[in-house]
Design a protein around this motif. Structure first.
Motif, PDB file in Angstrom:
ATOM      1  N   HIS A  55       0.738 -52.817 -19.148  1.00 59.21           N
ATOM      2  CA  HIS A  55       1.705 -51.865 -18.577  1.00 59.21           C
ATOM      3  C   HIS A  55       2.903 -51.723 -19.512  1.00 59.21           C
ATOM      4  CE1 HIS A  55      -0.847 -52.586 -15.181  1.00 59.21           C
ATOM      5  NE2 HIS A  55      -0.202 -51.735 -14.433  1.00 59.21           N
ATOM      6  N   ILE A  56       2.603 -51.401 -20.773  1.00 62.09           N
ATOM      7  CA  ILE A  56       3.626 -51.207 -21.798  1.00 62.09           C
ATOM      8  C   ILE A  56       4.574 -52.417 -21.791  1.00 62.09           C
ATOM      9  CG2 ILE A  56       5.070 -49.456 -22.934  1.00 62.09           C
ATOM     10  CD1 ILE A  56       3.993 -47.377 -21.003  1.00 62.09           C
ATOM     11  N   TYR A 142      -2.365 -46.902 -20.178  1.00 55.62           N
ATOM     12  CA  TYR A 142      -1.167 -46.107 -19.851  1.00 55.62           C
ATOM     13  C   TYR A 142      -0.672 -45.199 -20.970  1.00 55.62           C
ATOM     14  CZ  TYR A 142      -0.416 -47.717 -15.170  1.00 55.62           C
ATOM     15  OH  TYR A 142      -0.563 -47.919 -13.822  1.00 55.62           O
ATOM     16  N   LEU A 143      -1.163 -45.390 -22.203  1.00 59.85           N
ATOM     17  CA  LEU A 143      -0.643 -44.583 -23.312  1.00 59.85           C
ATOM     18  C   LEU A 143      -1.737 -43.692 -23.896  1.00 59.85           C
ATOM     19  CD1 LEU A 143       1.614 -47.281 -25.003  1.00 59.85           C
ATOM     20  CD2 LEU A 143       2.386 -45.227 -23.811  1.00 59.85           C
ATOM     21  N   HIS A 180      -3.766 -45.200  -7.788  1.00 57.30           N
ATOM     22  CA  HIS A 180      -2.306 -45.232  -7.659  1.00 57.30           C
ATOM     23  C   HIS A 180      -1.699 -44.432  -8.800  1.00 57.30           C
ATOM     24  CE1 HIS A 180      -3.135 -48.466 -10.458  1.00 57.30           C
ATOM     25  NE2 HIS A 180      -1.873 -48.758 -10.640  1.00 57.30           N
ATOM     26  N   PHE A 181      -0.503 -43.927  -8.561  1.00 54.27           N
ATOM     27  CA  PHE A 181       0.153 -43.018  -9.510  1.00 54.27           C
ATOM     28  C   PHE A 181       1.589 -43.477  -9.774  1.00 54.27           C
ATOM     29  CE2 PHE A 181      -2.969 -40.443  -7.179  1.00 54.27           C
ATOM     30  CZ  PHE A 181      -3.574 -39.680  -8.170  1.00 54.27           C
ATOM     31  N   PRO A 182       1.807 -44.660 -10.338  1.00 52.90           N
ATOM     32  CA  PRO A 182       3.185 -45.130 -10.489  1.00 52.90           C
ATOM     33  C   PRO A 182       4.034 -44.217 -11.375  1.00 52.90           C
ATOM     34  CG  PRO A 182       1.645 -46.505 -11.735  1.00 52.90           C
ATOM     35  CD  PRO A 182       0.824 -45.593 -10.870  1.00 52.90           C
ATOM     36  N   GLY A 183       5.235 -43.951 -10.908  1.00 45.61           N
ATOM     37  CA  GLY A 183       6.180 -43.163 -11.696  1.00 45.61           C
ATOM     38  C   GLY A 183       6.020 -41.668 -11.554  1.00 45.61           C
ATOM     39  N   THR A 184       5.046 -41.226 -10.756  1.00 43.76           N
ATOM     40  CA  THR A 184       4.852 -39.786 -10.605  1.00 43.76           C
ATOM     41  C   THR A 184       5.172 -39.393  -9.156  1.00 43.76           C
ATOM     42  OG1 THR A 184       2.593 -39.737  -9.779  1.00 43.76           O
ATOM     43  CG2 THR A 184       2.862 -40.051 -12.147  1.00 43.76           C
ATOM     44  N   ASP A 185       5.213 -38.085  -8.915  1.00 49.04           N
ATOM     45  CA  ASP A 185       5.529 -37.647  -7.548  1.00 49.04           C
ATOM     46  C   ASP A 185       4.330 -37.813  -6.612  1.00 49.04           C
ATOM     47  OD1 ASP A 185       3.982 -35.632  -8.556  1.00 49.04           O
ATOM     48  OD2 ASP A 185       5.580 -34.135  -8.614  1.00 49.04           O
ATOM     49  N   ARG A 186       3.235 -38.356  -7.129  1.00 43.94           N
ATOM     50  CA  ARG A 186       2.078 -38.627  -6.277  1.00 43.94           C
ATOM     51  C   ARG A 186       2.004 -40.092  -5.844  1.00 43.94           C
ATOM     52  NH1 ARG A 186      -3.606 -36.390  -6.707  1.00 43.94           N
ATOM     53  NH2 ARG A 186      -3.437 -37.592  -4.798  1.00 43.94           N
ATOM     54  N   TYR A 187       3.059 -40.840  -6.095  1.00 40.46           N
ATOM     55  CA  TYR A 187       2.991 -42.285  -5.822  1.00 40.46           C
ATOM     56  C   TYR A 187       2.570 -42.572  -4.379  1.00 40.46           C
ATOM     57  CZ  TYR A 187       4.229 -47.249  -6.036  1.00 40.46           C
ATOM     58  OH  TYR A 187       4.189 -48.636  -6.011  1.00 40.46           O
ATOM     59  N   ASP A 219      -7.475 -39.781 -14.700  1.00 38.06           N
ATOM     60  CA  ASP A 219      -6.041 -39.479 -14.569  1.00 38.06           C
ATOM     61  C   ASP A 219      -5.771 -38.709 -13.276  1.00 38.06           C
ATOM     62  OD1 ASP A 219      -3.255 -39.112 -16.147  1.00 38.06           O
ATOM     63  OD2 ASP A 219      -3.761 -37.259 -15.087  1.00 38.06           O
ATOM     64  N   GLN A 220      -6.608 -37.741 -12.990  1.00 41.62           N
ATOM     65  CA  GLN A 220      -6.371 -36.889 -11.809  1.00 41.62           C
ATOM     66  C   GLN A 220      -6.464 -37.671 -10.505  1.00 41.62           C
ATOM     67  OE1 GLN A 220      -5.297 -33.622 -11.724  1.00 41.62           O
ATOM     68  NE2 GLN A 220      -4.995 -34.103 -13.884  1.00 41.62           N
TER      69      GLN A 220
ATOM     70  N   HIS B   5      -1.119 -36.687 -15.332  1.00 37.79           N
ATOM     71  CA  HIS B   5       0.004 -37.493 -14.850  1.00 37.79           C
ATOM     72  C   HIS B   5       0.640 -38.296 -15.985  1.00 37.79           C
ATOM     73  CE1 HIS B   5      -2.361 -36.775 -11.149  1.00 37.79           C
ATOM     74  NE2 HIS B   5      -1.157 -36.579 -10.674  1.00 37.79           N
ATOM     75  N   TYR B   6      -0.219 -38.750 -16.910  1.00 34.09           N
ATOM     76  CA  TYR B   6       0.276 -39.537 -18.046  1.00 34.09           C
ATOM     77  C   TYR B   6      -0.149 -38.819 -19.317  1.00 34.09           C
ATOM     78  CZ  TYR B   6       0.727 -42.787 -14.221  1.00 34.09           C
ATOM     79  OH  TYR B   6       1.058 -43.335 -13.013  1.00 34.09           O
ATOM     80  N   PRO B   9       2.797 -39.501 -25.374  1.00 33.24           N
ATOM     81  CA  PRO B   9       4.258 -39.447 -25.472  1.00 33.24           C
ATOM     82  C   PRO B   9       4.689 -38.711 -26.746  1.00 33.24           C
ATOM     83  CG  PRO B   9       3.448 -41.701 -25.226  1.00 33.24           C
ATOM     84  CD  PRO B   9       2.262 -40.847 -25.518  1.00 33.24           C
ATOM     85  N   TYR B  21      11.842 -48.873 -22.293  1.00 30.50           N
ATOM     86  CA  TYR B  21      11.072 -50.104 -22.496  1.00 30.50           C
ATOM     87  C   TYR B  21      12.018 -51.309 -22.533  1.00 30.50           C
ATOM     88  CZ  TYR B  21       8.140 -53.417 -25.194  1.00 30.50           C
ATOM     89  OH  TYR B  21       7.463 -54.503 -25.659  1.00 30.50           O
ATOM     90  N   LYS B  24      13.185 -52.124 -19.131  1.00 31.46           N
ATOM     91  CA  LYS B  24      12.111 -52.750 -18.360  1.00 31.46           C
ATOM     92  C   LYS B  24      11.863 -54.195 -18.808  1.00 31.46           C
ATOM     93  CE  LYS B  24       7.487 -52.016 -19.301  1.00 31.46           C
ATOM     94  NZ  LYS B  24       6.796 -53.299 -19.211  1.00 31.46           N
ATOM     95  N   ARG B  59      14.850 -38.797 -12.844  1.00 25.42           N
ATOM     96  CA  ARG B  59      13.461 -38.980 -13.269  1.00 25.42           C
ATOM     97  C   ARG B  59      12.862 -37.706 -13.853  1.00 25.42           C
ATOM     98  NH1 ARG B  59       8.117 -38.545 -11.395  1.00 25.42           N
ATOM     99  NH2 ARG B  59       8.764 -37.525  -9.474  1.00 25.42           N
ATOM    100  N   HIS B  68       7.949 -41.648 -20.613  1.00 27.36           N
ATOM    101  CA  HIS B  68       6.706 -42.016 -19.939  1.00 27.36           C
ATOM    102  C   HIS B  68       7.023 -42.322 -18.474  1.00 27.36           C
ATOM    103  CE1 HIS B  68       3.084 -44.125 -18.821  1.00 27.36           C
ATOM    104  NE2 HIS B  68       2.530 -43.750 -19.973  1.00 27.36           N
ATOM    105  N   PRO B  69       6.311 -41.676 -17.522  1.00 22.50           N
ATOM    106  CA  PRO B  69       6.654 -41.851 -16.110  1.00 22.50           C
ATOM    107  C   PRO B  69       6.625 -43.306 -15.657  1.00 22.50           C
ATOM    108  CG  PRO B  69       5.019 -40.111 -16.379  1.00 22.50           C
ATOM    109  CD  PRO B  69       5.195 -40.750 -17.718  1.00 22.50           C
ATOM    110  N   TYR B  70       5.687 -44.098 -16.195  1.00 20.47           N
ATOM    111  CA  TYR B  70       5.621 -45.494 -15.776  1.00 20.47           C
ATOM    112  C   TYR B  70       6.865 -46.257 -16.254  1.00 20.47           C
ATOM    113  CZ  TYR B  70       4.384 -50.285 -15.097  1.00 20.47           C
ATOM    114  OH  TYR B  70       4.440 -51.593 -14.698  1.00 20.47           O
ATOM    115  N   PHE B  73       9.787 -45.426 -14.014  1.00 18.42           N
ATOM    116  CA  PHE B  73       9.580 -46.090 -12.724  1.00 18.42           C
ATOM    117  C   PHE B  73       9.944 -47.570 -12.812  1.00 18.42           C
ATOM    118  CE2 PHE B  73       6.238 -48.363 -10.154  1.00 18.42           C
ATOM    119  CZ  PHE B  73       6.569 -47.899  -8.889  1.00 18.42           C
TER     120      PHE B  73
END
Lengths: 261, 91
Positions: A55-56, A142-143, A180-187, A219-220, B5-6, B9, B21, B24, B59, B68-70, B73
């Motif tokens: 997760h980065i 995630y990237l 799950h969609f962390p950080g997006t408006d679909r969370y 992704d979707q 969604h992702y 970048p 980063y 975080k 956001r 990046h959205p994550y 968040f």
């Protein structure tokens, strides 16, 4: 030799238990984790190979490995008040890197990188006592552009072959998912029906079909992390999944699965 | 098909993502940010608009600029954890 294979959710709320969560749901997932822990005690692994999506945390945009093997002496990670440290099974880690490269996978390896919670949340709940050394396998989820599901499946098949030829008793564990969609408006609206259809497929021994799913679809439906499951599926073949639990929360499809070997 | 969604970048957002980063994953930077956010952001070489969006926690503006959205968040969550605005081990 390969003695067991599992997939576990790593939702951090399962560990942190904030007020936002449904207590009973979290405890049901904990019960499924406890079942994995008991199974691991029965399986007596010498090493646990855990496949998770960073997760980065270990890797940022200065170097983005598609597939990586942690081949250091030990690994450690923190998340808020939680702190973890695990010894690495170095001979197995080295074998996975060397034989993986030999088989045509241009692997990245690291001997020091922070351990992401995707690794230590499942280990917190499932590590048998006494603890066994681990080998973290990273899959970039995630990237973008991430490795294709097909490539993850091929890598998993290679991991399975390498592990089966080893003297140690090895358990494979995928960490991640489901929707799950962390950080997006679909969370707050995960794709739970997609998860349920997939679990039916896995229970029917049709997990290999996942290799053909496109990255866009993952992704979707909020399942970019399923690349870790797909990796383990490459090693388990047509085994029918035993679904210990599927507990959809308001933000996350929490699943725990075993594939009998 | 909807937009992903992702996304890959954009290189133009590298410093912005590096700052998120650090918020975080770098406790020392997070502490400097909590002590003096404007001064901490100055270290990161960000555009004025990026600093503004970070200071207000906007956001959508951050993601529109390539964040990046994550990271958005989790940087926000880690700051709230540090400020004691989240509950832990509630049950």
């Amino acid at each position: 030799m390969l003695v067991g294979a599992f997939a576990c959710a790593h939702t951090p709320q399962l560990l942190a238990r904030p007020e936002s969560e449904d207590r009973d749901l979290v405890l049901r997932v904990h019960a499924a984790f406890a079942r994995v822990k008991r199974r691991l005690a029965e399986l007596r692994p010498d090493a646990l190979v855990i496949v998770a999506g960073d997760h980065i945390e270990a890797f940022f945009l200065d170097a983005v490995p598609a597939l990586a093997v942690y081949a250091g002496v030990e690994c450690a990670g923190t998340f808020g008040p939680y702190r973890y440290r695990f010894p690495i099974h170095e001979p197995l880690a080295r074998a996975l890197v060397a034989q993986g490269v030999e088989r045509g996978f241009d692997l990245f390896y690291t001997q020091e990188a922070p351990l992401d919670y995707a690794f230590f949340v499942p280990l917190h709940f499932t590590m048998p006592d006494p603890a066994v050394p681990i080998v973290p396998l990273h899959v970039n989820v995630y990237l973008p552009p991430q490795p294709t599901p097909r490539r993850c499946h091929e890598w998993g098949r290679a991991v399975g072959e390498i592990v089966r030829a080893r003297p140690e008793r090895v358990v494979l564990m995928a960490s991640g998912g489901m929707s799950h969609f962390p950080g997006t408006d679909r969370y707050a609206s995960p794709e739970l029906d997609w998860d349920r259809r997939l679990l039916e497929k896995l229970a029917g021994g049709r997990g290999g079909e996942l290799a053909a799913v496109g990255g866009e679809e993952l992704d979707q439906v909020g399942n970019i992390e399923l690349r870790t499951w797909i990796t383990v599926l490459g090693a388990v073949g047509d085994a029918k999944a035993d679904v210990y639990c599927y507990e959809p929360s308001w933000h996350h499809g929490n699943a725990v699965v075993e594939w009998p070997i | 098909m909807d937009e992903a969604h992702y996304r890959f970048p954009p290189a133009s957002a590298y410093r912005l993502n590096r700052c998120l980063y650090a918020l975080k994953s770098d406790p020392a930077f997070r502490a400097r940010f909590l002590a003096d956010a404007t001064a901490a952001l100055r270290e990161m070489g960000l555009a004025q608009a990026e600093q503004g969006a970070l200071l207000t926690g906007d956001r959508e503006a951050l993601v529109a600029r390539g964040a990046h959205p994550y990271l958005v968040f989790m940087a926000d969550l880690r700051l709230r954890m540090e400020r004691g605005q989240t509950t832990f081990e509630y049950f």
